[in-house]
Design a protein around this motif. Sequence first.
Motif, PDB file in Angstrom:
ATOM      1  N   HIS A  75      -0.149   4.084   0.983  1.00 27.45           N
ATOM      2  CA  HIS A  75      -0.658   4.939   2.061  1.00 27.45           C
ATOM      3  C   HIS A  75      -0.937   6.366   1.578  1.00 27.45           C
ATOM      4  N   THR A 117      -6.511   3.561   3.640  1.00 28.75           N
ATOM      5  CA  THR A 117      -6.611   2.517   2.623  1.00 28.75           C
ATOM      6  C   THR A 117      -6.400   1.127   3.215  1.00 28.75           C
ATOM      7  N   CYS A 118      -5.298   0.962   3.967  1.00 38.45           N
ATOM      8  CA  CYS A 118      -4.946  -0.375   4.450  1.00 38.45           C
ATOM      9  C   CYS A 118      -5.082  -0.522   5.958  1.00 38.45           C
ATOM     10  N   CYS A 174       0.850  -1.184   0.000  1.00 38.38           N
ATOM     11  CA  CYS A 174       0.000   0.000   0.000  1.00 38.38           C
ATOM     12  C   CYS A 174       0.886   1.235   0.000  1.00 38.38           C
ATOM     13  N   CYS A 208      -3.615   4.750   8.066  1.00 40.20           N
ATOM     14  CA  CYS A 208      -3.830   4.805   6.628  1.00 40.20           C
ATOM     15  C   CYS A 208      -5.282   4.454   6.338  1.00 40.20           C
TER      16      CYS A 208
HETATM   17 ZN    ZN Z   1      -1.786   2.047   3.550  1.00 40.76          ZN
END
Ligand code: ZN
Length: 59
Positions: free
Chosen positions: A20, A40-41, A18, A38
């Motif tokens: 980030h 996203t992850c 990722c 983060c």
């Molecule tokens: Zn991430």
Amino acid sequence: MNYSDAAQLREKWGDKPCAHPEIEAEVEVGHPSNNYVCTTCGKVGEGNQWNTTERKDLN
Ligand SMILES: [Zn+2]
């Protein structure tokens, strides 16, 4: 983002890499921290700049 949301994100994301792209403060009632998550992850790091150094490491 609160701690359990971040944990859920990490579970969904797994071990994929990722970049980030965006981090936000981790919020946990009764536990003030300098951690950022983060979006996203779900990875948690210290401070609001950790994603920029991690991103460099990916390249
Ligand atoms: Zn991430």
